[in-house]
Scaffold this active site. Sequence first.
Site: not given
Ligand code: UT7
Length: 337
Positions: A116, A264, A294
């Site tokens: 990135c 980014h 992204n």
């Molecule tokens: O470009 C390089 C740098 N990248 C970044 O800076 C990305 C940084 N991180 C993020 O943007 C976020 O952490 C994400 C968008 C990747 C994820 O969001 P989050 O709020 O951190 O979600 P999480 O991974 O903690 O997941 C929360 C819940 C989980 O379910 P439970 O365990 O709470 O029941 C996941 O299984 O959301 C679930 N989940 C989804 N649900 C529906 C994860 N992905 C999805 C999805 N659709 N696509």
Amino acid sequence: MTYHSRIAGLGYYVPPRVVTNDDLSKIIDTNDEWIQERTGIQQRRHVVKGDGDTTTTMGIKAAKIAIERSGLTAQDIDFIVFATLSPDYYFPGPGVTLQKELGMRTVGALDIRNQCSGFVYALSIADQYIKTGMYQNILIVGSELHSIGLDMTTRGRGVSVIFGDGAGAAVLSRETDLSKGVLSTHLHSEGEHALELALQAPGMGGRWVTDILADNNPEDESYYPYMNGQFVFKNAVARFSEVINEGLQTNNLSVSDIDMLVPHQANLRISQFIQKKFNLTDDQVFNNIQKYGNTTAASIPIALTEAWEAGKIKSGDLVVLAAFGSGFTWGSAIIRW
Ligand code: UT7
């Protein structure tokens, strides 16, 4: 004699196939509400397999536009820096194919990764070559083909809904007015967190990604990108802020001097957090992750091109670029347009 570099031309290309959140929810257990709420993404572009769009060809299309807009021809380019984490081949990198396809002289072609942060790293490299006087016009490209390497099952939903395909390019040219152009660049890394956002396989090989996915056990998750989302998010927010401040301080500038911040496009929530932290208005921060997801190394040049095309960047503006991603690596560039 010392020179500065300035951005003389910008271009981007995204494949025509639009993939909406609803489209993804037909193949993965996900939904539009979750994706928009957590990331801001509404749609992204995916190549249509076999129609000729690859990391290299998309980069070439973006590069042609950037060169034309710079008022130069491919013959005038002295050096190529191509940033991607998704090269067509394991080796050689895409820079040499671009050199051939654009009919360029036998100029140097440097391929870099840096994920990135790839475009900010590429800009920094090109800037140094121009500052020393070694080269006058350098083509920098960020291009990514993510869609064919993603885990398009529910297992991969935390990563696969985020990434999109596309390419952006810029021509950097010599600037003799030292009050203008790239004022400084700032690069960092922290390999301690390398595996928090990574694709571990293939470690060695020489085959197409498509073949690798087809030939290997689909249960082997090391062939798919992994991201510890919340950990990456927290680090991104902290490093974005740090590296923007570092750039401003180096140039005795303050937040109030920023005319346009092009971050980014990792996550709209990250951009909004930074905007709030720096007290910037909606007009001072450019986001297009809603449309493209992204696109890693391509995200800043695509966003910068769109901001410029929309007339949001004018001569004399202070433009700040900032990136954070896998490595971890991060960086910023402070530019007087
Ligand atoms: O470009 C390089 C740098 N990248 C970044 O800076 C990305 C940084 N991180 C993020 O943007 C976020 O952490 C994400 C968008 C990747 C994820 O969001 P989050 O709020 O951190 O979600 P999480 O991974 O903690 O997941 C929360 C819940 C989980 O379910 P439970 O365990 O709470 O029941 C996941 O299984 O959301 C679930 N989940 C989804 N649900 C529906 C994860 N992905 C999805 C999805 N659709 N696509």
